[in-house]
Design a protein around this motif. Sequence first.
Motif, PDB file in Angstrom:
ATOM      1  N   HIS A  83       0.502  -1.475   0.379  1.00 36.12           N
ATOM      2  CA  HIS A  83       0.004   0.297   0.040  1.00 36.12           C
ATOM      3  C   HIS A  83       0.995   1.198  -0.277  1.00 36.12           C
ATOM      4  O   HIS A  83       0.635   2.277  -0.788  1.00 36.12           O
ATOM      5  CB  HIS A  83      -0.821   0.282   0.676  1.00 36.12           C
ATOM      6  CG  HIS A  83      -2.043   0.778   1.451  1.00 36.12           C
ATOM      7  ND1 HIS A  83      -2.590   2.009   0.640  1.00 36.12           N
ATOM      8  CD2 HIS A  83      -1.531   2.330   2.401  1.00 36.12           C
ATOM      9  CE1 HIS A  83      -3.494   2.509   0.944  1.00 36.12           C
ATOM     10  NE2 HIS A  83      -2.607   2.841   1.804  1.00 36.12           N
ATOM     11  N   LEU A  84       1.783   0.841   0.412  1.00 31.35           N
ATOM     12  CA  LEU A  84       2.689   2.032   0.871  1.00 31.35           C
ATOM     13  C   LEU A  84       3.599   2.755  -0.887  1.00 31.35           C
ATOM     14  O   LEU A  84       3.441   3.783  -1.214  1.00 31.35           O
ATOM     15  CB  LEU A  84       3.775   1.997   2.255  1.00 31.35           C
ATOM     16  CG  LEU A  84       4.636   3.507   2.076  1.00 31.35           C
ATOM     17  CD1 LEU A  84       4.656   3.970   2.576  1.00 31.35           C
ATOM     18  CD2 LEU A  84       5.601   2.067   3.324  1.00 31.35           C
ATOM     19  N   TRP A  85       4.103   1.455  -0.842  1.00 31.55           N
ATOM     20  CA  TRP A  85       5.060   1.941  -2.425  1.00 31.55           C
ATOM     21  C   TRP A  85       4.037   2.279  -3.874  1.00 31.55           C
ATOM     22  O   TRP A  85       3.853   3.122  -4.341  1.00 31.55           O
ATOM     23  CB  TRP A  85       5.277   0.201  -2.396  1.00 31.55           C
ATOM     24  CG  TRP A  85       6.299   0.193  -4.008  1.00 31.55           C
ATOM     25  CD1 TRP A  85       7.289   0.862  -4.158  1.00 31.55           C
ATOM     26  CD2 TRP A  85       5.911  -0.372  -4.515  1.00 31.55           C
ATOM     27  NE1 TRP A  85       7.312   0.696  -5.859  1.00 31.55           N
ATOM     28  CE2 TRP A  85       6.240   0.382  -6.066  1.00 31.55           C
ATOM     29  CE3 TRP A  85       4.680  -0.412  -5.534  1.00 31.55           C
ATOM     30  CZ2 TRP A  85       6.691   0.095  -7.643  1.00 31.55           C
ATOM     31  CZ3 TRP A  85       4.073  -1.218  -7.112  1.00 31.55           C
ATOM     32  CH2 TRP A  85       5.429   0.040  -7.734  1.00 31.55           C
ATOM     33  N   LEU A  86       2.497   1.756  -3.638  1.00 29.89           N
ATOM     34  CA  LEU A  86       1.302   1.708  -4.731  1.00 29.89           C
ATOM     35  C   LEU A  86       1.288   3.914  -4.196  1.00 29.89           C
ATOM     36  O   LEU A  86       1.060   4.539  -5.279  1.00 29.89           O
ATOM     37  CB  LEU A  86       0.223   1.373  -4.341  1.00 29.89           C
ATOM     38  CG  LEU A  86       0.656   0.146  -4.736  1.00 29.89           C
ATOM     39  CD1 LEU A  86      -1.023  -0.559  -4.563  1.00 29.89           C
ATOM     40  CD2 LEU A  86       1.160  -0.270  -6.597  1.00 29.89           C
ATOM     41  N   GLY A  87       1.695   3.857  -2.885  1.00 26.70           N
ATOM     42  CA  GLY A  87       0.735   5.053  -3.011  1.00 26.70           C
ATOM     43  C   GLY A  87       1.850   5.942  -3.565  1.00 26.70           C
ATOM     44  O   GLY A  87       1.869   7.433  -3.947  1.00 26.70           O
ATOM     45  N   GLU A  88       3.767   5.670  -3.745  1.00 28.37           N
ATOM     46  CA  GLU A  88       4.383   6.553  -4.031  1.00 28.37           C
ATOM     47  C   GLU A  88       4.521   6.874  -4.856  1.00 28.37           C
ATOM     48  O   GLU A  88       4.753   7.573  -5.882  1.00 28.37           O
ATOM     49  CB  GLU A  88       5.665   6.266  -3.376  1.00 28.37           C
ATOM     50  CG  GLU A  88       6.013   6.278  -1.905  1.00 28.37           C
ATOM     51  CD  GLU A  88       7.170   5.154  -1.111  1.00 28.37           C
ATOM     52  OE1 GLU A  88       7.887   4.487  -2.062  1.00 28.37           O
ATOM     53  OE2 GLU A  88       7.201   5.614  -0.231  1.00 28.37           O
ATOM     54  N   GLN A  89       3.676   5.866  -5.706  1.00 27.39           N
ATOM     55  CA  GLN A  89       3.589   5.577  -7.194  1.00 27.39           C
ATOM     56  C   GLN A  89       2.279   6.959  -7.960  1.00 27.39           C
ATOM     57  O   GLN A  89       2.235   7.248  -9.069  1.00 27.39           O
ATOM     58  CB  GLN A  89       3.529   4.481  -7.937  1.00 27.39           C
ATOM     59  CG  GLN A  89       4.649   3.481  -7.272  1.00 27.39           C
ATOM     60  CD  GLN A  89       6.003   3.745  -7.186  1.00 27.39           C
ATOM     61  OE1 GLN A  89       6.872   4.389  -8.667  1.00 27.39           O
ATOM     62  NE2 GLN A  89       6.773   3.523  -6.138  1.00 27.39           N
ATOM     63  N   ARG A  90       1.596   7.143  -7.239  1.00 24.80           N
ATOM     64  CA  ARG A  90       0.861   8.010  -7.573  1.00 24.80           C
ATOM     65  C   ARG A  90       1.141   9.024  -8.176  1.00 24.80           C
ATOM     66  O   ARG A  90       1.701   9.748  -7.575  1.00 24.80           O
ATOM     67  CB  ARG A  90      -0.339   8.317  -5.952  1.00 24.80           C
ATOM     68  CG  ARG A  90      -1.318   7.136  -5.514  1.00 24.80           C
ATOM     69  CD  ARG A  90      -1.835   7.049  -5.205  1.00 24.80           C
ATOM     70  NE  ARG A  90      -3.373   8.114  -5.452  1.00 24.80           N
ATOM     71  CZ  ARG A  90      -4.540   8.777  -5.567  1.00 24.80           C
ATOM     72  NH1 ARG A  90      -4.711   7.708  -3.861  1.00 24.80           N
ATOM     73  NH2 ARG A  90      -4.780   9.267  -5.431  1.00 24.80           N
ATOM     74  N   THR A  91       0.385   9.546  -9.679  1.00 21.18           N
ATOM     75  CA  THR A  91       1.262  11.212  -9.550  1.00 21.18           C
ATOM     76  C   THR A  91       0.759  12.111  -8.875  1.00 21.18           C
ATOM     77  O   THR A  91      -0.156  11.766  -8.108  1.00 21.18           O
ATOM     78  CB  THR A  91       0.508  10.929 -10.820  1.00 21.18           C
ATOM     79  OG1 THR A  91      -0.911  11.116 -10.865  1.00 21.18           O
ATOM     80  CG2 THR A  91       1.132  10.445 -12.473  1.00 21.18           C
ATOM     81  N   PRO A  92       1.159  13.314  -9.167  1.00 19.88           N
ATOM     82  CA  PRO A  92       0.834  14.347  -8.581  1.00 19.88           C
ATOM     83  C   PRO A  92      -0.487  14.701  -8.564  1.00 19.88           C
ATOM     84  O   PRO A  92      -1.418  15.208  -7.835  1.00 19.88           O
ATOM     85  CB  PRO A  92       1.537  15.783  -8.811  1.00 19.88           C
ATOM     86  CG  PRO A  92       3.119  15.125  -9.009  1.00 19.88           C
ATOM     87  CD  PRO A  92       2.358  12.948  -9.703  1.00 19.88           C
ATOM     88  N   ALA A  93      -0.870  14.019  -9.710  1.00 24.63           N
ATOM     89  CA  ALA A  93      -2.568  14.938 -10.627  1.00 24.63           C
ATOM     90  C   ALA A  93      -3.520  13.980  -9.960  1.00 24.63           C
ATOM     91  O   ALA A  93      -4.459  14.911  -9.179  1.00 24.63           O
ATOM     92  CB  ALA A  93      -2.712  14.334 -11.800  1.00 24.63           C
ATOM     93  N   GLU A  94      -2.987  12.959  -9.377  1.00 18.67           N
ATOM     94  CA  GLU A  94      -3.884  11.817  -8.628  1.00 18.67           C
ATOM     95  C   GLU A  94      -4.199  12.678  -7.362  1.00 18.67           C
ATOM     96  O   GLU A  94      -5.387  12.467  -6.282  1.00 18.67           O
ATOM     97  CB  GLU A  94      -3.791  10.711  -8.494  1.00 18.67           C
ATOM     98  CG  GLU A  94      -3.690   9.756  -9.426  1.00 18.67           C
ATOM     99  CD  GLU A  94      -3.031   8.999  -9.457  1.00 18.67           C
ATOM    100  OE1 GLU A  94      -3.494   7.478 -10.110  1.00 18.67           O
ATOM    101  OE2 GLU A  94      -1.505   8.359  -8.958  1.00 18.67           O
ATOM    102  N   GLY A  95      -3.017  13.220  -7.032  1.00 16.91           N
ATOM    103  CA  GLY A  95      -3.336  13.531  -5.276  1.00 16.91           C
ATOM    104  C   GLY A  95      -4.049  14.813  -5.440  1.00 16.91           C
ATOM    105  O   GLY A  95      -4.993  15.470  -4.521  1.00 16.91           O
ATOM    106  N   GLN A  96      -3.985  16.027  -6.050  1.00 15.50           N
ATOM    107  CA  GLN A  96      -4.717  16.889  -6.511  1.00 15.50           C
ATOM    108  C   GLN A  96      -6.365  16.712  -6.680  1.00 15.50           C
ATOM    109  O   GLN A  96      -6.943  17.185  -6.494  1.00 15.50           O
ATOM    110  CB  GLN A  96      -4.187  17.920  -7.933  1.00 15.50           C
ATOM    111  CG  GLN A  96      -3.105  18.361  -7.172  1.00 15.50           C
ATOM    112  CD  GLN A  96      -2.447  19.112  -8.962  1.00 15.50           C
ATOM    113  OE1 GLN A  96      -2.618  18.694  -9.728  1.00 15.50           O
ATOM    114  NE2 GLN A  96      -1.279  20.124  -8.364  1.00 15.50           N
TER     115      GLN A  96
END
Length: 112
Positions: A83-96
């Motif tokens: 879960h942690l690794w997948l979270g790190e792979q998210r793009t900044p746009a997904e976070g926004q």
Amino acid sequence: MPTYRVELDALLRALADPTRRAVVERLGKSPAVVSELAAPFSMALPSFLQHLRVLEDAGIVTSYKLGRVRTVSLRPGALDVLHLWLGEQRTPAEGQADRLGIHLSRTIPKGT
């Protein structure tokens, strides 16, 4: 490079096999005895036990034996590294987009 890379690699190797993923999915519901876990698969018990060993070596499952019955369960937090690794792979746009969705859900009245 993440400090948890070795643990992540073992986890991904263990989950690469469809039989092992099916076992993890089943154990997500509740712990189970080995014979119950093995029943849906058309393989000899020693072969199935090898799959359980891979999952146990990767830290995904634990087991205990009571008499002649071995019960297997998911280890709490076993998939946290993934879960942690997948979270790190998210793009900044997904976070926004996630933050925008949270903001809108708080500010727009329900039913409008």
